[in-house]
Design a protein around this motif. Structure first.
Motif, PDB file in Angstrom:
ATOM      1  N   GLY A  40      -1.089  -1.388 -11.918  1.00 14.22           N
ATOM      2  CA  GLY A  40       0.232  -1.258 -12.425  1.00 14.22           C
ATOM      3  C   GLY A  40       0.539   0.376 -12.901  1.00 14.22           C
ATOM      4  N   SER A  41      -0.641   0.904 -13.569  1.00 16.90           N
ATOM      5  CA  SER A  41      -0.212   2.106 -13.938  1.00 16.90           C
ATOM      6  C   SER A  41      -0.015   3.202 -12.802  1.00 16.90           C
ATOM      7  CB  SER A  41      -1.395   2.731 -14.882  1.00 16.90           C
ATOM      8  OG  SER A  41      -2.787   2.794 -14.014  1.00 16.90           O
ATOM      9  N   ALA A  42      -0.902   3.010 -11.571  1.00 13.77           N
ATOM     10  CA  ALA A  42      -0.568   3.850 -10.419  1.00 13.77           C
ATOM     11  C   ALA A  42       1.019   3.539  -9.924  1.00 13.77           C
ATOM     12  CB  ALA A  42      -1.618   3.215  -9.366  1.00 13.77           C
ATOM     13  N   LEU A  43       1.316   2.240 -10.019  1.00 14.54           N
ATOM     14  CA  LEU A  43       2.655   2.164  -9.295  1.00 14.54           C
ATOM     15  C   LEU A  43       3.637   2.739 -10.405  1.00 14.54           C
ATOM     16  CD1 LEU A  43       4.371   0.567  -7.336  1.00 14.54           C
ATOM     17  CD2 LEU A  43       4.308  -1.313  -8.691  1.00 14.54           C
ATOM     18  N   ALA A  58       7.555   7.183 -10.975  1.00 17.51           N
ATOM     19  CA  ALA A  58       8.012   8.361 -11.813  1.00 17.51           C
ATOM     20  C   ALA A  58       8.186   9.604 -10.924  1.00 17.51           C
ATOM     21  CB  ALA A  58       7.105   8.944 -12.918  1.00 17.51           C
ATOM     22  N   GLN A  59       7.896   9.733  -9.762  1.00 17.10           N
ATOM     23  CA  GLN A  59       7.847  10.669  -8.634  1.00 17.10           C
ATOM     24  C   GLN A  59       9.258  10.619  -7.957  1.00 17.10           C
ATOM     25  OE1 GLN A  59       6.141  12.915 -10.042  1.00 17.10           O
ATOM     26  NE2 GLN A  59       4.843  11.293 -11.014  1.00 17.10           N
ATOM     27  N   LEU A 101      12.691   5.513 -11.032  1.00 18.48           N
ATOM     28  CA  LEU A 101      12.309   3.963 -10.785  1.00 18.48           C
ATOM     29  C   LEU A 101      11.406   3.611 -11.778  1.00 18.48           C
ATOM     30  CD1 LEU A 101      12.200   3.735  -7.006  1.00 18.48           C
ATOM     31  CD2 LEU A 101      14.314   3.461  -8.586  1.00 18.48           C
ATOM     32  N   GLN A 102      10.930   4.201 -12.877  1.00 13.21           N
ATOM     33  CA  GLN A 102       9.881   3.761 -13.769  1.00 13.21           C
ATOM     34  C   GLN A 102      10.578   2.442 -14.409  1.00 13.21           C
ATOM     35  OE1 GLN A 102       9.783   7.865 -15.707  1.00 13.21           O
ATOM     36  NE2 GLN A 102       7.557   7.302 -15.950  1.00 13.21           N
TER      37      GLN A 102
END
Length: 185
Positions: free
Chosen positions: A23-26, A31-32, A44-45
């Motif tokens: 989840g944190s990687a997604l 964020a990019q 898209l965060q």
């Protein structure tokens, strides 16, 4: 019951850790995907935060957001435009970043004790916390930049309202689709 609880009914600490890391990687990847706007970029965060809250539930969703913030604070380039460190957590977007924890928690909480498969319920559980995210976002933006309330709302809320609505629809559709795939298993 959340989607991940249904998919992994006997989750271990290892499985929860893997979900938090995924989840944190997604969230870092989302964020990019950014439209440069000043002082708050459009990313898209919030879509991913909604999806994590809907799929993971309150506690695991909030834990995922805390892991994401810790990764950024430790210097991993997970924030918008590959930024990292303490500065983003204290700057104009800090209210949004810290607000992700509450957003994920509330999204998960709204879905945990309900029919988490109904589109309308998924949509409202995504939309309400997304709208509430503007409270800490605009408040911190105002404090950090010295803008007046109207200017802070125009910079940190108004341009994002339609996006919040669209992202809530997309998040609800994605999780509804996840339930459909799970039902076919």
């Amino acid at each position: 019951m959340t989607l991940t609880q249904a998919a992994f009914p006997n989750r271990s600490i290892l499985m929860n850790t893997m979900l938090v890391l995924a989840g944190s990687a997604l969230l870092a990847a989302s964020a990019q995907v950014s439209v440069p706007m000043f002082p708050v970029p459009m990313t898209l965060q919030t879509l991913v935060v909604s999806m994590i809250g809907l799929a993971y539930g309150a506690r695991l969703g909030a834990a995922t957001m805390l892991a994401y913030l810790a990764e950024g604070a430790m210097g991993l380039p997970v924030f918008a435009n590959f930024s990292a460190g303490i500065a983003p957590l204290m700057g104009p977007t800090a209210g949004f970043l810290w607000g992700f924890v509450g957003m994920a928690w509330l999204t998960g909480r709204l879905i945990e004790n309900s029919d988490g498969r109904a589109f309308a319920r998924l949509f409202l559980a995504a939309l309400i916390p997304a709208l509430l995210l503007f409270v800490p976002g605009v408040l911190v933006l105002r404090i950090v930049t010295g803008m007046g309330w109207q200017a802070a709302a125009m910079a940190g809320m108004v341009p994002f309202l339609l996006g919040a609505l669209v992202k809530a629809v997309v998040a609800a559709m994605a999780i509804k689709g996840g339930w459909s795939v799970l039902a076919q298993r």
